[in-house]
Design an enzyme around this catalytic site. Structure first.
Site, PDB file in Angstrom:
ATOM      1  N   ASP A  31       0.864  -1.167   0.000  1.00 44.26           N
ATOM      2  CA  ASP A  31       0.000   0.000   0.000  1.00 44.26           C
ATOM      3  C   ASP A  31       0.917   1.238   0.000  1.00 44.26           C
ATOM      4  OD1 ASP A  31      -2.313   1.700   0.598  1.00 44.26           O
ATOM      5  OD2 ASP A  31      -1.416   1.814   2.593  1.00 44.26           O
ATOM      6  N   ASP A  33      -0.067   4.964   0.915  1.00 45.38           N
ATOM      7  CA  ASP A  33      -0.250   5.965   1.977  1.00 45.38           C
ATOM      8  C   ASP A  33      -0.398   5.318   3.348  1.00 45.38           C
ATOM      9  OD1 ASP A  33      -0.222   7.978   0.007  1.00 45.38           O
ATOM     10  OD2 ASP A  33      -2.355   7.657  -0.390  1.00 45.38           O
TER      11      ASP A  33
HETATM   12 MG   LIG Z   1      -2.892   3.064   3.609  1.00 47.65          MG
END
Ligand SMILES: [Mg+2]
Ligand SMILES: [Zn+2]
Length: 194
Positions: A31, A33
């Site tokens: 992922d 962020d």
């Molecule tokens: Mg995230």
């Protein structure tokens, strides 16, 4: 609770494998962020990109092992009209400048209201990444900071590892079979299973 090494101690059973099975790990997806970089909501400014602690070293170690790397990221700011594609592209370019090159990038531009097949926790981003890498989902792991990341991994048939941040909800931690306290520990956990 010590999040250091949950799941590794009993030979991978926590990911639903037989103890005789091992993970044939070929790629690690991340992922973006809150996992690779500090989460700045709807960030369109490359100057605001800050790596999470140790991210560069972890990625370099993964690359040295000959594993492919990728990013799978929900960017609903696109669908909401808060970001345009060139802003997302420039932030992603800055991520690569700071963290090195990734073999694949998969971005979902939709909002939850779009009910697409790619917005995590749906498996589409992971499936697309696997297809581009020429790998089976079972050869791929996804490391993320919220439950949706782990759910997307599992829905795709990949292994999910949660690396919580202070904003990760306790129930997401409790609901994840593999939890690590930072990126380095998450990768160690995966390599122990491999
Ligand atoms: Mg995230
Ligand atoms: Zn989507």
């Amino acid at each position: 609770m010590d999040l250091g090494c949950l799941g590794a101690v009993d030979g991978g059973n926590k990911v639903g494998m037989e103890s005789s099975e091992t993970l044939r790990l070929r790629a690690v997806l991340f992922d973006r962020d809150g996992t690779l970089v500090v989460d700045v909501p709807y960030n369109g400014d490359p100057a605001l990109v800050r790596p999470m602690p140790g991210a560069r070293d972890v990625l370099d170690a993964v690359r040295r092992r000959g594993l492919a790397t990728g990013v799978v990221s929900n960017q609903s700011g696109l669908g909401r009209g808060l970001l345009d594609r060139s802003q997302v592209d420039s932030v992603n370019a800055r991520v690569e400048q700071l963290l090195g090159p990734f073999d694949v990038w998969e971005i979902c531009p939709h909002t939850a209201a779009d009910v697409c097949s790619c917005r995590k926790p749906a498996p589409g981003l992971v499936h697309n990444a696997c297809r581009k890498l020429g790998l089976e989902a079972s050869e791929v792991a996804l490391i993320g900071d919220i439950g949706s990341d782990v759910e997307a991994a599992e829905a795709a048939g990949a292994v999910g590892v949660l690396v919580p941040t202070p904003v990760t909800r306790p129930e997401e931690v409790a609901g994840s079979r593999l939890v690590a306290h930072d990126l380095a520990a998450a990768v160690r956990l995966l390599l122990e299973m491999a």
